[in-house]
Design a protein around this motif. Structure first.
Motif, PDB file in Angstrom:
ATOM      1  N   ARG A  81      -4.705   2.669   1.352  1.00 28.65           N
ATOM      2  CA  ARG A  81      -5.047   3.395   0.122  1.00 28.65           C
ATOM      3  C   ARG A  81      -4.680   4.870   0.235  1.00 28.65           C
ATOM      4  N   ALA A  82      -4.960   5.472   1.402  1.00 29.92           N
ATOM      5  CA  ALA A  82      -4.628   6.893   1.608  1.00 29.92           C
ATOM      6  C   ALA A  82      -3.117   7.107   1.555  1.00 29.92           C
ATOM      7  N   ARG A  83      -2.366   6.181   2.159  1.00 28.53           N
ATOM      8  CA  ARG A  83      -0.898   6.278   2.096  1.00 28.53           C
ATOM      9  C   ARG A  83      -0.410   6.177   0.656  1.00 28.53           C
ATOM     10  N   ALA A  84      -0.946   5.240  -0.076  1.00 28.05           N
ATOM     11  CA  ALA A  84      -0.536   5.061  -1.478  1.00 28.05           C
ATOM     12  C   ALA A  84      -0.887   6.302  -2.294  1.00 28.05           C
ATOM     13  N   GLU A  85      -2.087   6.849  -2.066  1.00 28.42           N
ATOM     14  CA  GLU A  85      -2.511   8.051  -2.791  1.00 28.42           C
ATOM     15  C   GLU A  85      -1.614   9.239  -2.442  1.00 28.42           C
ATOM     16  N   ASP A 142     -11.439  -2.728   7.330  1.00 28.21           N
ATOM     17  CA  ASP A 142     -11.849  -1.674   6.398  1.00 28.21           C
ATOM     18  C   ASP A 142     -11.015  -0.416   6.615  1.00 28.21           C
ATOM     19  N   TYR A 143     -10.831  -0.026   7.893  1.00 26.98           N
ATOM     20  CA  TYR A 143     -10.025   1.164   8.197  1.00 26.98           C
ATOM     21  C   TYR A 143      -8.576   0.962   7.781  1.00 26.98           C
ATOM     22  N   TRP A 144      -8.051  -0.227   7.996  1.00 23.88           N
ATOM     23  CA  TRP A 144      -6.678  -0.529   7.592  1.00 23.88           C
ATOM     24  C   TRP A 144      -6.536  -0.412   6.067  1.00 23.88           C
ATOM     25  N   ASP A 145      -7.520  -0.942   5.353  1.00 27.07           N
ATOM     26  CA  ASP A 145      -7.511  -0.846   3.891  1.00 27.07           C
ATOM     27  C   ASP A 145      -7.560   0.617   3.448  1.00 27.07           C
ATOM     28  N   GLN A 146      -8.431   1.405   4.120  1.00 25.01           N
ATOM     29  CA  GLN A 146      -8.513   2.835   3.794  1.00 25.01           C
ATOM     30  C   GLN A 146      -7.193   3.544   4.082  1.00 25.01           C
ATOM     31  N   LEU A 147      -6.544   3.203   5.185  1.00 25.74           N
ATOM     32  CA  LEU A 147      -5.255   3.803   5.531  1.00 25.74           C
ATOM     33  C   LEU A 147      -4.206   3.482   4.476  1.00 25.74           C
TER      34      LEU A 147
END
Length: 195
Positions: free
Chosen positions: A63-67, A56-61
């Motif tokens: 997504r945050a990088r992409a954003e 989950d944290y990896w997915d959030q990371l």
């Protein structure tokens, strides 16, 4: 008389707890296995939960990088547009002045053009240009009769004058201009000196 050692493992005999070869009491080994299995199951569940959190944290990371990357690209594009079209409003206002100049030029080319009307049109065009420049923070530096200021004036020549204090601007050869208080072009002036 010979003594024979008695076999500890005779049927019906109890094992000696001090004897290392004696087996564990019946029922203790399955309980230990059950407890070990339960602990293993708990650790496996905790590991699965930790892996799920890590995923989950990896997915959030990601997504945050992409954003962040999208935001950076968007800002770069907006900055490029701001630089490219920064003068858009000024140009729109300046077009009015250009149109007025074209009309005046066309009127001057007509046969029997009225000089008084041409002068009036020229005055109106200059006023329009002054208004446009003032709206965008461009103000003239016209120091006629003021004290010479080297930050805003450039002396082209010096005149001996008995009627004026030294270092007074006697004539403005070309107006200077500031943009929002910052000098764009100094005023070209003639300055007095003691006679």
């Amino acid at each position: 008389m010979t003594t024979e050692t008695m076999d500890h493992h005779t049927p019906g005999a109890r094992p000696d707890p001090s004897d290392p070869e004696s087996e564990a009491a019946p029922g203790t080994e399955p309980e230990a296995l059950e407890q070990h299995s339960a602990t293993l199951a708990e650790v496996s569940a905790e590991l699965a939960a930790a892996r799920a959190k890590a995923d989950d944290y990896w997915d959030q990371l990601l997504r945050a990088r992409a954003e962040t990357e999208n935001l950076r690209r968007r800002q770069a594009t907006e900055l490029e547009k701001a630089h490219k079209y920064a003068l858009d409003g000024f140009v729109r206002e300046l077009l009015q002045v250009h149109d007025s100049l074209e009309l005046g030029h066309a009127a001057a080319l007509e046969e029997g053009a009225d000089i008084a009307k041409l002068r009036e049109g020229n005055d109106l065009t200059l006023k329009l240009l002054d208004d446009v420049m003032a709206r965008f923070g461009v103000t003239p530096v016209d120091p006629q009769g003021a004290a010479f200021n080297p930050e805003f004036h450039q002396a082209m020549s010096v005149q001996p004058r008995a009627d004026l204090a030294p270092n007074t601007v006697t004539a403005v050869l070309q107006k200077g201009y500031t943009l929002n208080g910052r000098l764009v072009r100094p005023a070209l002036v003639m300055v007095s000196r003691a006679a």
